[in-house]
Design a protein around this motif. Structure first.
Motif, PDB file in Angstrom:
ATOM      1  N   MET A 136       0.789  -1.227   0.000  1.00  0.00           N
ATOM      2  CA  MET A 136       0.000   0.000   0.000  1.00  0.00           C
ATOM      3  C   MET A 136       0.827   1.286   0.000  1.00  0.00           C
ATOM      4  N   LEU A 177       0.314   3.944  -2.948  1.00  0.00           N
ATOM      5  CA  LEU A 177      -0.135   5.305  -2.691  1.00  0.00           C
ATOM      6  C   LEU A 177       0.937   6.281  -3.158  1.00  0.00           C
ATOM      7  N   THR A 202      -6.311   2.748  -1.180  1.00  0.00           N
ATOM      8  CA  THR A 202      -6.460   2.862   0.272  1.00  0.00           C
ATOM      9  C   THR A 202      -7.192   1.651   0.841  1.00  0.00           C
ATOM     10  N   THR A 261     -10.222   1.383   1.377  1.00  0.00           N
ATOM     11  CA  THR A 261     -11.317   1.796   2.250  1.00  0.00           C
ATOM     12  C   THR A 261     -12.530   2.121   1.395  1.00  0.00           C
ATOM     13  N   GLY A 272     -12.289   5.606   0.109  1.00  0.00           N
ATOM     14  CA  GLY A 272     -11.310   5.709  -0.967  1.00  0.00           C
ATOM     15  C   GLY A 272     -11.872   5.200  -2.271  1.00  0.00           C
ATOM     16  N   SER A 306     -10.066  10.013   2.496  1.00  0.00           N
ATOM     17  CA  SER A 306      -9.691   8.616   2.716  1.00  0.00           C
ATOM     18  C   SER A 306      -8.180   8.496   2.878  1.00  0.00           C
ATOM     19  N   LEU A 307      -7.440   9.286   2.136  1.00  0.00           N
ATOM     20  CA  LEU A 307      -5.978   9.266   2.299  1.00  0.00           C
ATOM     21  C   LEU A 307      -5.585   9.738   3.690  1.00  0.00           C
ATOM     22  N   ILE A 367      -5.500   7.080   6.230  1.00  0.00           N
ATOM     23  CA  ILE A 367      -4.347   6.184   6.248  1.00  0.00           C
ATOM     24  C   ILE A 367      -3.204   6.877   6.978  1.00  0.00           C
ATOM     25  N   TYR A 413      -0.251  11.683   3.547  1.00  0.00           N
ATOM     26  CA  TYR A 413      -0.712  11.368   2.187  1.00  0.00           C
ATOM     27  C   TYR A 413      -1.688  12.439   1.697  1.00  0.00           C
TER      28      TYR A 413
END
Lengths: 480, 629
Positions: free
Chosen positions: A267, A271, A312, A314, A317, A393-394, A397, A401
């Motif tokens: 991941m 990303l 992500t 999610t 995301g 969503s970033l 994490i 990001y």
């Protein structure tokens, strides 16, 4: 009615257009494009009422290949994006004269057919065929009807063709491997596979190559700018508006649920790829001299962010990514059309040869401005909804990001407003610029209306795609 | 009437005005479209008054939720409004001053060929400003926040044939967006902490959880939000766009870049006061940044010769004072100064517009002078506002600035010293402006001299109203008996506990501030009236004055540190990295090409053959794999 009717209509449309002759071709193509759009709306309605519109037929017994088409929120939203943009793209080129028009319009519908097939395919093999099939029409469109020096164009288009084809071959190998294990290409069978971490890694990167080239992610993007520049505008629209979503869609549909452990392991790198694309694409876009190339790099930046959203793993995301895919599809088609409108009048794509248009074409200026604002994700536009959701969503994490990906807010404004200033503003140009025609206006108004309406009321789309994304995530999470 | 309908009228009336001007602006006469644009804002003002009276009587806020806007996994954001004491206070002066400035613009912009566009943008601005203020959550506020930024961009670049103006517009938008990224990150963090973006939800979460274990994250959020506020409210280091924004028409400077939009940062911080109260370290940063901004901008203002630039730096400086107060947790004091500042600064800008109008576009004070006699209304209204901004008793600015300085003194004497110096400098450069513009002999051309006239009533009327407000506006918050503090208590609960009684120290401070202002005025008087000086030509400015005149070379530094490197990087990427990456692929492609040479004969462009070959090829691979099994 099941979902295969849509494919039949598009395919029949492609042939009908080809045989209708050069004079009628554009109108016939538009007709079939609209019929396809209407059909997909009808199918959407059926789907929403709980009817089963999927198709499942045994195609080849050995190897075990099915003609399987699956409709869910994710695939249908992409299908609708395709069938909505196709007539828009066809109609937008009414102002152009093409040699051998029957062929180019036929190819557009054929490409639309292949892309719809890619989005619907529920069998790995069928999916692969559609995936590759979509490459063929765009290759010819760019090669034959493109602009600029023929040799250079040929080189750029061939590079694109070979490059993407080569990437996809890795995916094919991955599919064959998966088939060996599952005994079927059906997606639900493949989802059930229990792959070791090692296997997952290999398969993940085989898929990744295919998708990273198609989307494209840096540093696999080198085919993009030149092809966007050389292709005729309708080809560029097909590529940027729809085709690059094939890669992003496939990440969600195939790559993540098939090999989620690998996706999770890598991941940070993934990303990183996406976000690096945001920053790199934006910075390169700053100093582009060619309007279409600038838009190509802006596209590179945007899809980088979308890809980051998908990786992500999610719900936010993924849904943000899908929303942004739709929004980007519309806005980039609009922007390339704006570039085409300017080209029709000034016969140039070089930004330094433009300027001073605003005074002469207030309607065009306003619409172009709105598209620019949508592209920089001003709140109130659909693009904001997607971009906000992805960035949020970033941040879930790791907030850094979001900070790095969020630089698109600043850099995007920088290169787009700079572009707008040099293309549209300044002392009135000595060359005459006629304001947009009625037909051109329709195209832009439709796009803008879509972006503004769903910018304020994205709920129908969000609710439509969410259940299917939850299913995907369930498959993903079942492996953890 | 139903509150939902009222709120929609309030919000949409300027938007309808915008649409009207966009679609029908060209087909009606110039006067009509101006009045329609103005009427749209007056409608909003009237509705605001109705809601204000309602909330002021009932003491309960009105919250309205229209529909779900963005839904995320953990929470969803609705499109909702909140009419409480804070938002209504802001609405009152946004729509009130907005109406006056619209009225003014009918006359001021009358000769512009794109009048419809001007009113369209102005209406759109009011629409977004209302959105910013009335949102019941951070994201609706963000629509307004970015929307007013857009209108600011459009209006700074209103005369779009001039690329310098376009540069200024672009700069404003981009600098604001730097702040917006900060704001957005702050929003993300708050969302993560509270699982909502509603103001009430965020505040509840802080109360329930006692929040102490998350103090670090709240502080980070507060800091990010403050970056956003720096962008919009022109604080160091993001202030440099505001002086450039003076490229826009003068009513725009008055409305957007002095009275309303630039106060958005103060609004947001006051709105989220409970978050900032948790972040002591960030509060310190805020007051220090505010104090430095106040001082730096004031020093630059000392030597500017463009009348609008002086006012622009003065705005930055005054905003700095407001931030100083915010950082000390004295939100009500900052709000008080926002309001009085809106009155006198709008009046000053409109007055300068009246002068510029009379001089056919001249903005350099070195070419003015002696206008007192020909433009008495403009002079007297500006004089009142100048007295107000200088902090002279009993004008509005005296009370609000005094509150700030008192708060500073009790918070940290160093802040008080800086704030006081900034105030003295303010008195000096404002009277410098007045003396150079209105006193002594006219220094412009003969042609200009023959055309000198007082502006028409549409221009002077708003000036008179604003001057009256600048004179008596202090009444809303007299020390010891403050209507404003009482009114804001529901928003700022701490106010209910305090009983502000003036002590001896406070009277001494007032005295010092007044003497300081007098000193500033006296120096200006000596220089420009007694010694009859006129600022020297650009080339003759030397020494530290030259550094000030060039604004400490901050624009140049930003260019060298940020703009140029990023453009150089872009060039390197374009010219070197891109071809290199491309070559790399070609290298790989050549290998593949070699590999595929056998199939070359088949590539004759026939789609059917292509497909056929493709399917055969894939099948061959499959069969091979099956056999291998």
């Amino acid at each position: 009615m099941d979902i295969s009717y849509l494919l039949i209509i598009l395919l029949v449309g492609a042939f009908a257009t080809y045989f209708s002759g050069d004079k009628l071709a554009s109108k016939v193509a538009l007709f079939f494009g609209l019929v396809a759009f209407g059909t997909s709306l009808a199918l959407l309605n059926q789907f929403n009422q709980g009817e089963n519109i999927n198709v499942l037929l045994q195609w080849i017994a050995k190897p075990n290949i099915h003609f399987a088409l699956n409709a869910d929120g994710l695939s249908l939203s992409m299908v609708l994006l395709t069938t909505a943009l196709t007539p828009i793209i066809i109609f937008s080129s009414f102002g152009n004269e093409f040699q051998n028009a029957k062929a180019i319009y036929g190819l557009i519908l054929f490409m639309s057919f292949a892309m719809v097939g890619t989005f619907l395919a529920g069998d790995g093999f069928l999916y692969y065929i559609f995936w590759e099939l979509a490459l063929i029409p765009i290759y010819f469109i760019a090669l034959i009807w493109g602009n600029g020096d023929a040799d250079e164009r040929k080189k750029a288009v061939l590079k694109f063709f070979v490059y993407t084809l080569a990437g996809s071959l890795f995916m094919l190998v991955a599919f064959v491997y998966l088939y060996q294990k599952a005994g079927s290409f059906l997606i639900e069978d493949l989802y059930k596979l229990d792959l070791s971490a090692n296997e997952q890694t290999w398969i993940f990167f085989a898929f990744f190559l295919a998708y990273a080239i198609k989307i494209p992610l840096i540093p696999f993007h080198t085919w993009q700018a030149k092809v966007y520049q050389k292709a005729p505008t309708l080809g560029t629209m097909l590529l940027s508006g729809i085709m690059l979503k094939m890669g992003l869609y496939s990440v969600i549909r195939w790559q993540l649920p098939l090999v989620p452990m690998a996706a999770k392991t890598f991941m940070p790198i993934l990303l990183g790829f996406g976000i690096a694309g945001v920053i790199y694409g934006s910075i390169v876009a700053l100093r582009q001299k060619d309007l279409k190339k600038l838009l190509a790099y802006s596209s590179l930046a945007h899809v980088g962010l979308i890809a980051a959203g998908t990786y992500t793993l999610t719900l936010d995301g993924l849904s943000g990514a899908v929303l942004q895919m739709i929004a980007h599809g519309f806005v980039i088609v609009g922007l390339f059309f704006a570039a085409e409108i300017i080209y029709r009048r000034f016969e140039t794509r070089t930004i330094s040869e433009m300027g001073g248009i605003r005074e002469q074409a207030p309607k065009f200026t306003s619409m172009f401005m709105i598209l620019v604002l949508a592209s920089v994700a001003l709140p109130g536009t659909f693009n904001f909804v997607g971009e906000f959701t992805v960035l949020y969503s970033l941040s879930q994490i790791n907030v850094w990001y979001a900070v790095l990906g969020g630089t698109t807010i600043i850099l995007g404004a920088y290169y787009m407003l700079k572009m707008f200033q040099h293309v549209m503003l300044g002392e009135t140009n000595v060359k005459v610029f006629k304001d947009i025609t009625f037909n051109e206006g329709i195209v832009l108004v439709v796009i803008i209306a879509f972006l503004l309406f769903f910018g304020l009321y994205p709920k129908p789309i969000v609710e439509f795609i969410k259940p299917s994304l939850e299913v995907v995530l369930n498959v993903v999470n079942s492996q953890f | 009437m139903d509150n939902t309908i009222l709120s929609l009228i309030l919000l949409l009336s300027p938007f309808v005005g915008f649409l009207f001007n966009v679609f029908f602006g060209k087909s009606v006469s110039k006067n009509v479209l101006g009045y329609i644009g103005t009427f749209a804002v007056i409608t909003s003002f009237i509705v605001t008054l109705m809601l204000f009276l309602d909330v002021n009587n009932s003491k309960t806020a009105i919250e309205i939720s229209l529909f779900d806007w963005i839904s995320l996994e953990k929470f969803s954001v609705d499109f909702g409004f909140l009419f409480d004491q804070l938002s209504l206070l802001w609405l009152l002066f946004v729509t009130g001053i907005g109406s006056l400035i619209h009225l003014y613009s009918i006359s001021y912009m009358h000769d512009d060929e794109h009048l419809n566009k001007f009113f369209a943008y102005l209406n759109l601005f009011i629409f977004f400003m209302i959105t910013l203020v009335i949102g019941n959550n951070l994201l609706v506020m963000f629509i307004g926040w970015e929307g007013v930024g857009l209108c600011s961009y459009l209006l700074i670049g209103f005369w779009h044939k001039n690329q310098d103006y376009n540069d200024a517009a672009k700069k404003a938008f981009i600098m604001n967006r730097i702040g917006d990224l900060g704001l957005l990150i702050g929003i993300f963090i708050l969302a993560t902490l509270s699982n909502t973006l509603n103001y009430s939800g965020i505040s509840n979460m802080i109360q329930i959880n006692n929040a102490s274990h998350n103090e670090v994250w709240y502080s980070i959020a507060a800091f990010c939000l403050f970056i956003g506020a720096c962008g919009k409210s022109a604080q160091i280091p993001l202030y440099t766009w505001l002086p450039d924004a003076m490229a826009g028409p003068t009513p725009v400077s008055a409305l957007i870049h002095a009275a309303t939009m630039v106060t958005a940062g103060i609004f947001m911080i006051t709105r989220l006061n409970y978050v900032f109260d948790l972040a002591y370290s960030v509060q310190i940063i805020i007051s220090v940044v505010g104090a430095i901004t106040a001082l730096v901008a004031a020093t630059i203002g000392l030597v500017q010769n463009d009348i609008k630039k002086v006012l622009a730096y003065s705005t930055v400086s005054q905003l700095g004072l407001m931030f100083l107060a915010l950082g000390l947790g004295a939100y009500e004091v900052a709000v008080f100064h926002v309001i009085t500042h809106a009155f006198f600064k709008a009046c000053l800008f409109l007055g300068s517009g009246s002068v510029i109008h009379a001089l056919h576009g001249e903005q350099d004070m070195r070419n003015m002078g002696g206008l007192k006699k020909v433009m008495p209304i403009t002079f007297w209204t500006m004089m009142i506002s100048t007295l107000a901004i200088s902090g002279i008793f009993p004008f509005a600015g005296f009370w609000s600035k005094d509150e700030i300085l008192m708060t500073a003194f009790h918070g940290n004497p160093a802040l008080w010293v800086v704030g006081s110096i900034a105030s003295i400098l303010t008195a000096f450069y404002m009277f410098r402006l007045m003396y150079l513009t209105f006193f002594k002999e006219f220094r412009g051309t003969e042609k200009q001299k023959s055309h000198l006239h007082e502006s028409p009533v549409l221009i002077t009327f708003p000036l008179i109203i604003l001057a009256i407000l600048a004179a008596v506006g202090g009444l809303i918050s007299l020390p010891g008996n403050s209507w404003l503090n009482h009114y804001l208590t529901p928003i700022l609960p701490k106010l209910g506990e305090e009983h502000h009684v003036l002590g001896t120290t406070d009277y001494i401070l007032m005295g010092i501030a007044t003497i300081g202002a007098m000193v500033g005025i006296f120096i200006a008087y000596t220089k420009y009236i007694k010694q009859n000086q006129v600022p020297s030509q650009d080339s003759e400015i030397t020494g530290f004055a030259n550094v000030l005149y060039n604004k400490y070379y901050i624009d140049e530094s930003y260019n060298a540190i940020f703009v140029k490197p990023i453009n150089a990087l872009s060039k390197i990427f374009r010219n070197n990295v891109e071809p290199a990456l491309s070559e790399l692929v070609f290298g790989l492609g050549k290998g593949a090409n070699y590999f595929g040479k056998q199939g070359k004969k088949l590539q004759n462009g026939n789609i059917g053959l292509y497909l056929f070959a493709f399917v055969i090829g894939v099948s061959a691979i499959l069969i091979y794999l099956f056999l291998a099994q």
